[in-house]
Design a protein around this motif. Structure first.
Motif, PDB file in Angstrom:
ATOM      1  N   ARG A 171       0.838  -1.190   0.000  1.00 48.27           N
ATOM      2  CA  ARG A 171       0.000   0.000   0.000  1.00 48.27           C
ATOM      3  C   ARG A 171       0.876   1.244   0.000  1.00 48.27           C
ATOM      4  NH1 ARG A 171      -4.509  -1.933   4.406  1.00 48.27           N
ATOM      5  NH2 ARG A 171      -5.843  -3.008   2.920  1.00 48.27           N
ATOM      6  N   THR A 172       0.512   2.169  -0.856  1.00 46.82           N
ATOM      7  CA  THR A 172       1.250   3.429  -0.913  1.00 46.82           C
ATOM      8  C   THR A 172       0.257   4.583  -0.970  1.00 46.82           C
ATOM      9  OG1 THR A 172       1.401   3.210  -3.313  1.00 46.82           O
ATOM     10  CG2 THR A 172       3.286   2.465  -2.057  1.00 46.82           C
ATOM     11  N   PRO A 173       0.392   5.556  -0.064  1.00 51.06           N
ATOM     12  CA  PRO A 173       1.361   5.580   1.021  1.00 51.06           C
ATOM     13  C   PRO A 173       1.051   4.497   2.057  1.00 51.06           C
ATOM     14  CG  PRO A 173      -0.144   7.446   1.218  1.00 51.06           C
ATOM     15  CD  PRO A 173      -0.495   6.726  -0.055  1.00 51.06           C
ATOM     16  N   ASN A 174       1.961   4.333   3.012  1.00 53.33           N
ATOM     17  CA  ASN A 174       1.855   3.256   3.999  1.00 53.33           C
ATOM     18  C   ASN A 174       0.451   3.135   4.575  1.00 53.33           C
ATOM     19  OD1 ASN A 174       4.483   2.208   4.000  1.00 53.33           O
ATOM     20  ND2 ASN A 174       5.201   3.907   5.256  1.00 53.33           N
ATOM     21  N   GLY A 175      -0.066   1.901   4.534  1.00 64.11           N
ATOM     22  CA  GLY A 175      -1.349   1.589   5.150  1.00 64.11           C
ATOM     23  C   GLY A 175      -2.570   2.047   4.385  1.00 64.11           C
ATOM     24  N   GLN A 176      -2.378   2.698   3.232  1.00 62.00           N
ATOM     25  CA  GLN A 176      -3.504   3.243   2.482  1.00 62.00           C
ATOM     26  C   GLN A 176      -3.536   2.655   1.080  1.00 62.00           C
ATOM     27  OE1 GLN A 176      -3.553   7.535   2.741  1.00 62.00           O
ATOM     28  NE2 GLN A 176      -2.657   7.478   4.771  1.00 62.00           N
ATOM     29  N   LEU A 177      -4.594   2.910   0.377  1.00 63.24           N
ATOM     30  CA  LEU A 177      -4.706   2.485  -1.011  1.00 63.24           C
ATOM     31  C   LEU A 177      -4.141   3.567  -1.905  1.00 63.24           C
ATOM     32  CD1 LEU A 177      -8.261   0.929  -0.880  1.00 63.24           C
ATOM     33  CD2 LEU A 177      -6.070  -0.269  -0.895  1.00 63.24           C
ATOM     34  N   PRO A 178      -3.683   3.262  -3.074  1.00 64.57           N
ATOM     35  CA  PRO A 178      -3.788   2.001  -3.790  1.00 64.57           C
ATOM     36  C   PRO A 178      -2.646   1.048  -3.452  1.00 64.57           C
ATOM     37  CG  PRO A 178      -2.776   3.598  -5.235  1.00 64.57           C
ATOM     38  CD  PRO A 178      -3.090   4.306  -3.925  1.00 64.57           C
ATOM     39  N   GLN A 179      -2.758  -0.182  -3.976  1.00 70.98           N
ATOM     40  CA  GLN A 179      -1.690  -1.165  -3.893  1.00 70.98           C
ATOM     41  C   GLN A 179      -0.823  -0.993  -5.132  1.00 70.98           C
ATOM     42  OE1 GLN A 179      -4.650  -4.467  -1.926  1.00 70.98           O
ATOM     43  NE2 GLN A 179      -3.389  -5.136  -3.597  1.00 70.98           N
ATOM     44  N   SER A 180       0.484  -1.161  -4.945  1.00 72.03           N
ATOM     45  CA  SER A 180       1.382  -1.050  -6.090  1.00 72.03           C
ATOM     46  C   SER A 180       2.569  -1.980  -5.906  1.00 72.03           C
ATOM     47  CB  SER A 180       1.850   0.391  -6.268  1.00 72.03           C
ATOM     48  OG  SER A 180       2.562   0.822  -5.128  1.00 72.03           O
ATOM     49  N   SER A 181       3.296  -2.233  -6.980  1.00 72.67           N
ATOM     50  CA  SER A 181       4.496  -3.063  -6.940  1.00 72.67           C
ATOM     51  C   SER A 181       5.627  -2.298  -6.275  1.00 72.67           C
ATOM     52  CB  SER A 181       4.917  -3.466  -8.349  1.00 72.67           C
ATOM     53  OG  SER A 181       3.922  -4.257  -8.940  1.00 72.67           O
ATOM     54  N   ILE A 182       6.478  -3.012  -5.544  1.00 70.73           N
ATOM     55  CA  ILE A 182       7.608  -2.396  -4.846  1.00 70.73           C
ATOM     56  C   ILE A 182       8.846  -3.222  -5.162  1.00 70.73           C
ATOM     57  CG2 ILE A 182       8.583  -1.752  -2.603  1.00 70.73           C
ATOM     58  CD1 ILE A 182       5.620  -1.685  -1.570  1.00 70.73           C
ATOM     59  N   SER A 183       9.804  -2.584  -5.822  1.00 69.61           N
ATOM     60  CA  SER A 183      11.027  -3.281  -6.185  1.00 69.61           C
ATOM     61  C   SER A 183      12.224  -2.358  -5.943  1.00 69.61           C
ATOM     62  CB  SER A 183      10.989  -3.698  -7.657  1.00 69.61           C
ATOM     63  OG  SER A 183      12.141  -4.420  -7.993  1.00 69.61           O
ATOM     64  N   PRO A 184      13.171  -2.796  -5.130  1.00 70.92           N
ATOM     65  CA  PRO A 184      13.194  -4.051  -4.389  1.00 70.92           C
ATOM     66  C   PRO A 184      12.265  -3.980  -3.187  1.00 70.92           C
ATOM     67  CG  PRO A 184      15.118  -2.764  -3.796  1.00 70.92           C
ATOM     68  CD  PRO A 184      14.382  -1.998  -4.884  1.00 70.92           C
ATOM     69  N   PRO A 185      11.841  -5.153  -2.695  1.00 70.30           N
ATOM     70  CA  PRO A 185      10.990  -5.176  -1.500  1.00 70.30           C
ATOM     71  C   PRO A 185      11.690  -4.488  -0.325  1.00 70.30           C
ATOM     72  CG  PRO A 185      11.120  -7.351  -2.503  1.00 70.30           C
ATOM     73  CD  PRO A 185      12.138  -6.492  -3.190  1.00 70.30           C
ATOM     74  N   ASN A 186      10.900  -3.790   0.497  1.00 76.85           N
ATOM     75  CA  ASN A 186      11.487  -3.137   1.680  1.00 76.85           C
ATOM     76  C   ASN A 186      10.703  -3.491   2.935  1.00 76.85           C
ATOM     77  OD1 ASN A 186       9.213  -1.614   1.286  1.00 76.85           O
ATOM     78  ND2 ASN A 186      10.254   0.348   1.175  1.00 76.85           N
ATOM     79  N   ILE A 187      10.306  -4.729   3.022  1.00 77.63           N
ATOM     80  CA  ILE A 187       9.489  -5.199   4.149  1.00 77.63           C
ATOM     81  C   ILE A 187      10.254  -5.069   5.459  1.00 77.63           C
ATOM     82  CG2 ILE A 187       8.412  -7.264   5.129  1.00 77.63           C
ATOM     83  CD1 ILE A 187       7.678  -7.975   2.210  1.00 77.63           C
ATOM     84  N   GLY A 188       9.626  -4.388   6.404  1.00 83.79           N
ATOM     85  CA  GLY A 188      10.252  -4.161   7.710  1.00 83.79           C
ATOM     86  C   GLY A 188      11.097  -2.909   7.763  1.00 83.79           C
ATOM     87  N   LEU A 189      11.207  -2.203   6.638  1.00 81.81           N
ATOM     88  CA  LEU A 189      12.027  -0.987   6.561  1.00 81.81           C
ATOM     89  C   LEU A 189      11.146   0.217   6.262  1.00 81.81           C
ATOM     90  CD1 LEU A 189      14.877  -2.436   4.332  1.00 81.81           C
ATOM     91  CD2 LEU A 189      14.900  -2.161   6.811  1.00 81.81           C
ATOM     92  N   PRO A 190      11.571   1.410   6.719  1.00 73.62           N
ATOM     93  CA  PRO A 190      10.783   2.613   6.409  1.00 73.62           C
ATOM     94  C   PRO A 190      10.771   2.920   4.925  1.00 73.62           C
ATOM     95  CG  PRO A 190      12.606   3.113   7.922  1.00 73.62           C
ATOM     96  CD  PRO A 190      12.685   1.673   7.576  1.00 73.62           C
TER      97      PRO A 190
END
Length: 178
Positions: A159-178
């Motif tokens: 979700r971008t921005p964080n916690g909101q819609l829309p959903q989008s691709s993220i490359s590279p993944p930044n799971i757990g990072l700001p």
């Protein structure tokens, strides 16, 4: 014999676990050698499923899932349920006691069906072709959910921005990072 013990889940830097005035374990501000000071916590209902990686190839050994806390206070995630089957089995994985996510922060989980590896491992895995993820409170009331279609290798969705819609691709993944 055993005099006391505590089992805890995901912890936060710069905080401690200690007893509150009732004797229950709680998130505390570090006060080694002094009386415990309980840290106020935010509302679990504000947590959002924020980013997921369902087709890990080279970057990670397993898939990833991230919750986002928009509150400025840390949130106790204990007793919340995560699932890949919100309509049929909302109670697939309960988050461990004394598990916290930082204020304006993230909690990263590994959906690999290997819960014996620690409190951040989930009792389900993600399907890269089609999946739904749900977050439920302790009474199994739906707090949040996402639906995603076919995923690309080593590209997360979120979700971008964080916690909101829309959903989008993220490359590279930044799971757990700001």
């Amino acid at each position: 014999g055993l005099a006391d013990r505590v089992a805890f889940g995901i912890q936060l830097p710069d905080f401690s676990i200690g007893r509150d005035a009732t004797g229950a374990w709680a998130l505390n501000r570090p006060t080694f050698g002094a009386a415990n000071v309980v840290q106020p916590t935010g509302d679990q209902r504000q947590l959002r499923i924020n980013e997921w990686l369902a087709d890990s190839d080279r970057l990670f050994r397993d898939d990833r899932l991230e919750l986002y806390n928009p509150d400025s206070l840390p949130v106790n995630m204990a007793g919340l349920w995560l699932t890949d089957n919100p309509g049929g089995k909302p109670d697939k994985h309960v988050i461990a006691p004394l598990s916290f996510v930082a204020g304006n922060g993230y909690a990263a989980f590994i959906p690999d069906q290997e819960i014996e590896l620690g409190p951040n491992h989930l009792d389900f895995s993600l399907d890269a072709n089609y999946e739904m993820i749900g977050l439920f409170d302790s009474d199994l009331k739906l707090l949040d959910h996402v639906l995603f279609m076919s995923q690309r290798p080593d590209v997360s969705e979120g979700r971008t921005p964080n916690g909101q819609l829309p959903q989008s691709s993220i490359s590279p993944p930044n799971i757990g990072l700001p």
